[in-house]
Design a protein around this motif. Sequence first.
Motif, short mmCIF file in Angstrom:
data_model
loop_
_atom_site.label_atom_id
_atom_site.label_comp_id
_atom_site.label_asym_id
_atom_site.label_seq_id
_atom_site.Cartn_x
_atom_site.Cartn_y
_atom_site.Cartn_z
N TYR A 94 0.83 -1.20 0.00
CA TYR A 94 0.00 0.00 0.00
C TYR A 94 0.87 1.25 0.00
N ASP A 95 0.44 2.27 -0.75
CA ASP A 95 1.07 3.58 -0.75
C ASP A 95 0.24 4.53 0.11
N LYS A 96 0.76 5.73 0.32
CA LYS A 96 -0.02 6.75 1.02
C LYS A 96 -1.30 7.02 0.23
N PRO A 97 -2.42 7.13 0.91
CA PRO A 97 -3.68 7.38 0.19
C PRO A 97 -3.67 8.77 -0.46
N LYS A 98 -4.30 8.85 -1.61
CA LYS A 98 -4.36 10.13 -2.33
C LYS A 98 -5.64 10.90 -2.05
N SER A 99 -6.54 10.31 -1.28
CA SER A 99 -7.80 10.97 -0.94
C SER A 99 -8.33 10.40 0.37
N MET A 100 -9.26 11.10 0.98
CA MET A 100 -9.88 10.60 2.21
C MET A 100 -10.69 9.34 1.91
N LYS A 101 -11.27 9.26 0.71
CA LYS A 101 -12.03 8.07 0.33
C LYS A 101 -11.11 6.86 0.27
N GLU A 102 -9.92 7.04 -0.31
CA GLU A 102 -8.96 5.94 -0.37
C GLU A 102 -8.46 5.57 1.02
N ALA A 103 -8.25 6.56 1.88
CA ALA A 103 -7.82 6.28 3.26
C ALA A 103 -8.86 5.43 3.98
N ARG A 104 -10.12 5.76 3.80
CA ARG A 104 -11.19 4.99 4.44
C ARG A 104 -11.20 3.56 3.93
N ALA A 105 -11.06 3.40 2.61
CA ALA A 105 -11.04 2.05 2.03
C ALA A 105 -9.85 1.25 2.54
N ASN A 106 -8.69 1.88 2.66
CA ASN A 106 -7.51 1.18 3.17
C ASN A 106 -7.72 0.73 4.61
N LEU A 107 -8.25 1.61 5.43
CA LEU A 107 -8.46 1.25 6.84
C LEU A 107 -9.47 0.11 6.98
N GLU A 146 -17.80 0.98 11.69
CA GLU A 146 -17.71 2.02 10.67
C GLU A 146 -18.05 3.38 11.26
N ASP A 147 -18.88 3.41 12.29
CA ASP A 147 -19.16 4.68 12.98
C ASP A 147 -17.89 5.22 13.62
N PHE A 148 -17.14 4.31 14.27
CA PHE A 148 -15.86 4.74 14.86
C PHE A 148 -14.93 5.25 13.77
#
Length: 207
Positions: A94-107, A146-148
């Motif tokens: 995994y690389d650093k996410p390029k968006s908040m949407k990608e960060a959420r998907a990675n987590l 997902e709420d957390f």
Amino acid sequence: MPASSLILASASAVRAKLLADAGLRFEAVDSRVDEDAIKAGFAQSDKGHGDPENETDALALKLAEAKALAVSATNRQALVIGADQILSCEGKRYDKPKSMKEARANLLAFRGRPHILHSGVVLVAAGAAVWNLTARATLTMREFSEDFLDAYLEEAGERVMKSVGCYQLEGPGVQLFEKIEGDYFSILGLPLLPLLDELRRHGQAMP
């Protein structure tokens, strides 16, 4: 010539703070290497035949060395530190996410699973590597709701995009985890204790 005979080939504020807090005198210089090109070239050369974790260690080291060599090219009388970190989870990098949407998907992909942080650090002098090290840390995220996750992302904000794992352990990101195995400094992206030991050999840290 740099102001210091020790250079950190990185724009990372976290790595710079670790070195500064350790009492080192150094200059930070952004290497500006094309990391995507290095990763693409590495993916073509490794062909997936080796152990995935060892390959990821090798890639972290290759990126660290490329950064240090780039800075050393114009600062040949300085000792240059190069460092990099890659995250792998179940064999996928995994690389650093390029968006908040990608960060959420990675987590969500990391949730309930262990992932590995692969750190590489290299010392370069006069255009040649004189020392290197790789280190791993294994971190297991809990089965958070997902709420957390939404609340965490709202609180942490775009800072999550500065980290390959979308968290900072020194902040609310620590609440994502149920288990952490590994050196704290390596988790932050710089295996500091062995690096300091080697810097002492070069007269760049207090004996």
